[in-house]
Write an enzyme that holds these catalytic residues in place. Structure first.
Site, PDB file in Angstrom:
ATOM      1  N   TYR A 141     -43.011  91.354  26.569  1.00  0.00           N
ATOM      2  CA  TYR A 141     -41.795  90.616  26.224  1.00  0.00           C
ATOM      3  C   TYR A 141     -41.162  91.142  24.940  1.00  0.00           C
ATOM      4  CZ  TYR A 141     -42.102  86.756  29.583  1.00  0.00           C
ATOM      5  OH  TYR A 141     -42.093  85.991  30.710  1.00  0.00           O
ATOM      6  N   LYS A 190     -56.470  92.524  32.610  1.00  0.00           N
ATOM      7  CA  LYS A 190     -56.530  93.562  33.639  1.00  0.00           C
ATOM      8  C   LYS A 190     -57.208  94.771  33.003  1.00  0.00           C
ATOM      9  CE  LYS A 190     -55.345  95.187  37.741  1.00  0.00           C
ATOM     10  NZ  LYS A 190     -55.935  94.673  38.991  1.00  0.00           N
ATOM     11  N   ASP A 222     -55.540  89.476  38.799  1.00  0.00           N
ATOM     12  CA  ASP A 222     -55.283  89.330  40.243  1.00  0.00           C
ATOM     13  C   ASP A 222     -56.283  88.366  40.867  1.00  0.00           C
ATOM     14  OD1 ASP A 222     -57.208  91.253  39.639  1.00  0.00           O
ATOM     15  OD2 ASP A 222     -56.691  92.593  41.282  1.00  0.00           O
ATOM     16  N   ASP A 246     -47.129  83.816  31.850  1.00  0.00           N
ATOM     17  CA  ASP A 246     -45.876  83.349  32.452  1.00  0.00           C
ATOM     18  C   ASP A 246     -46.075  83.145  33.943  1.00  0.00           C
ATOM     19  OD1 ASP A 246     -43.074  82.812  32.645  1.00  0.00           O
ATOM     20  OD2 ASP A 246     -42.802  84.839  33.435  1.00  0.00           O
ATOM     21  N   ASP A 250     -46.779  79.326  36.174  1.00  0.00           N
ATOM     22  CA  ASP A 250     -45.955  78.835  37.289  1.00  0.00           C
ATOM     23  C   ASP A 250     -46.835  78.513  38.498  1.00  0.00           C
ATOM     24  OD1 ASP A 250     -43.545  79.109  35.899  1.00  0.00           O
ATOM     25  OD2 ASP A 250     -42.511  79.958  37.642  1.00  0.00           O
TER      26      ASP A 250
HETATM   27  C1  IPM Z   1     -41.102  80.369  30.601  1.00  0.00           C
HETATM   28  C2  IPM Z   1     -39.852  80.997  31.124  1.00  0.00           C
HETATM   29  C3  IPM Z   1     -39.350  81.990  30.087  1.00  0.00           C
HETATM   30  C4  IPM Z   1     -40.419  83.049  29.907  1.00  0.00           C
HETATM   31  C5  IPM Z   1     -38.000  82.625  30.433  1.00  0.00           C
HETATM   32  C6  IPM Z   1     -36.934  81.577  30.681  1.00  0.00           C
HETATM   33  C7  IPM Z   1     -37.552  83.594  29.382  1.00  0.00           C
HETATM   34  O1  IPM Z   1     -40.082  81.600  32.372  1.00  0.00           O
HETATM   35  O2  IPM Z   1     -41.061  79.756  29.512  1.00  0.00           O
HETATM   36  O3  IPM Z   1     -42.123  80.472  31.275  1.00  0.00           O
HETATM   37  O4  IPM Z   1     -40.502  84.004  30.700  1.00  0.00           O
HETATM   38  O5  IPM Z   1     -41.186  82.928  28.951  1.00  0.00           O
HETATM   39 MG    MG Z   2     -42.015  81.197  33.155  1.00  0.00          MG
END
Ligand code: IPM
Ligand code: MG
Length: 355
Positions: A141, A190, A222, A246, A250
């Site tokens: 990032y 990884k 993975d 990240d 999710d």
């Molecule tokens: C998160 C989001 C952010 C990230 C985006 C919106 C930049 O996906 O906070 O997980 O990738 O960190």
């Molecule tokens: Mg995210």
């Protein structure tokens, strides 16, 4: 009196933040504390009003506060701007400017919401209550970015870079969190392919050696993605680098079936933090009074707990959210057969009523 820097942001951000503030005010009355809110701009709305996603005043206001409460940023309107001018650049910028390297994302299956979990009952028979500790100010990032065209070939790169101290401090955070939970840390990388992961593993082992009371394990990313759907109950605290975190957070959020319920905290080495729901700005449902305010309300409870030392009030709000769910009330995103679907305002009133 604690000073809270409030960033409502875009989409449903303003309505869910308003809702969380109502809940905070009710808790403040009940538990006898005072909060002073300072409203600032970030994201798309900041681009529209000031020309940049993260105005200097916002960073200064955040630095002058005890904590930051954030809604969400982004929307289709700003999608065609270059990377560093997008609303998301505001989010990345504030994380970096405030040194918020530790992103704490709990994924917990609320008992009344067990039907929302997309996994089979036998897979989650032991429950689902894990925390992803994601490194937030390093890796791909923030490494050097480049796009070059050479001999007619266009290529682009994002450098995934970590130094030993960045790894050490986030792994320490994970151990500290685990010591207050089920005392187990899984470090995810990884290391079979990436050099940055090999350094990660080396440093993580050193930290683990200092905490013999905590069970330590390592997993390739993975495999971790697979284990999260195969047997998520095996995890307590997962610690990983920025991009892996990240993605895995999710996935973990989806396991609870209720993205609209999940809070997060981003902390620096002091008790200062930025608190925001895991969900995004959901522009398609903005302004319709149907957004689920619970993730932001629960983010506010993390703020009370981690930054303001008001854990009694935090407990009361969390219990109120669970009680309203147990009574069968749901916002549209977590609706199921036989429940009562309510809007943002009504949900907020119901939770207030239980505090
Ligand atoms: C998160 C989001 C952010 C990230 C985006 C919106 C930049 O996906 O906070 O997980 O990738 O960190
Ligand atoms: Mg995210």
């Amino acid at each position: 009196m604690s000073k809270i820097c409030v960033i409502k942001g875009d989409g449903i951000g303003p309505e869910v933040v308003d809702s969380a503030i109502e809940i905070l005010n009710k808790a403040a009355e009940k538990f006898n504390f005072k909060l002073d809110y300072n409203y600032t701009l970030m994201g798309g709305i900041a681009i529209d009003e000031t020309g940049v996603p993260l105005p200097k005043e916002t960073v200064n206001a955040a630095k002058a506060s005890d904590a930051v409460l954030l809604g969400a940023v982004g929307g289709a309107k700003w999608d065609n701007l270059p990377g560093d001018k997008r609303p998301e650049a505001g989010l990345l910028g504030i994380r970096k400017a405030l040194g918020l390297y530790a992103n704490i994302r709990p994924a917990k299956l609320f008992t009344p919401l067990i039907n929302a979990c997309p996994l089979r009952r036998r897979v989650i028979k032991n429950g689902l209550d894990l925390v992803i500790v994601r490194e937030l100010t390093g890796g791909a990032y923030f490494g050097k970015k480049r796009t070059v065209t050479k001999d007619g070939v266009k290529s682009a790169s994002d450098l995934m870079i970590y130094s030993d101290f960045e790894i050490g401090r986030i792994v320490e955070t994970a151990f500290e969190i685990a010591s207050k939970r089920k005392k187990s840390v899984c470090s995810v990388e990884k290391a079979n392919v990436l050099e940055s992961s090999r350094l990660w593993r080396e440093i993580a082992r050193k930290v683990a050696d200092r905490h013999p009371e905590i069970q330590y394990s390592e997993m390739l990313v993975d495999n971790c993605a697979m284990q999260l759907v195969r047997n998520p109950s095996q995890f307590d605290v997962i610690v990983t680098e920025n991009l892996f975190g990240d993605i895995l957070s999710d996935e973990a959020a989806m396991l609870t079936g209720s993205l609209g319920m999940l809070p997060s905290a981003s902390l620096n080495e002091t008790s200062f933090g930025l608190y925001e729901p895991v969900h995004g700005s959901a522009p398609d449902i903005a302004g319709k009074n149907i957004a689920n305010p619970c993730a932001t309300i629960l983010s506010a409870t993390m703020m009370l707990r981690y930054s303001l030392g008001l854990s009694e009030a935090a407990d009361a709000i969390e219990a109120a959210v669970e009680a309203v769910l147990a009574d069968g009330y749901r916002t549209r995103d977590i609706a199921e057969e036989g429940c009562r679907v309510v809007g943002t305002d009504e949900m907020t009133e119901l939770i207030k009523g239980k505090i």
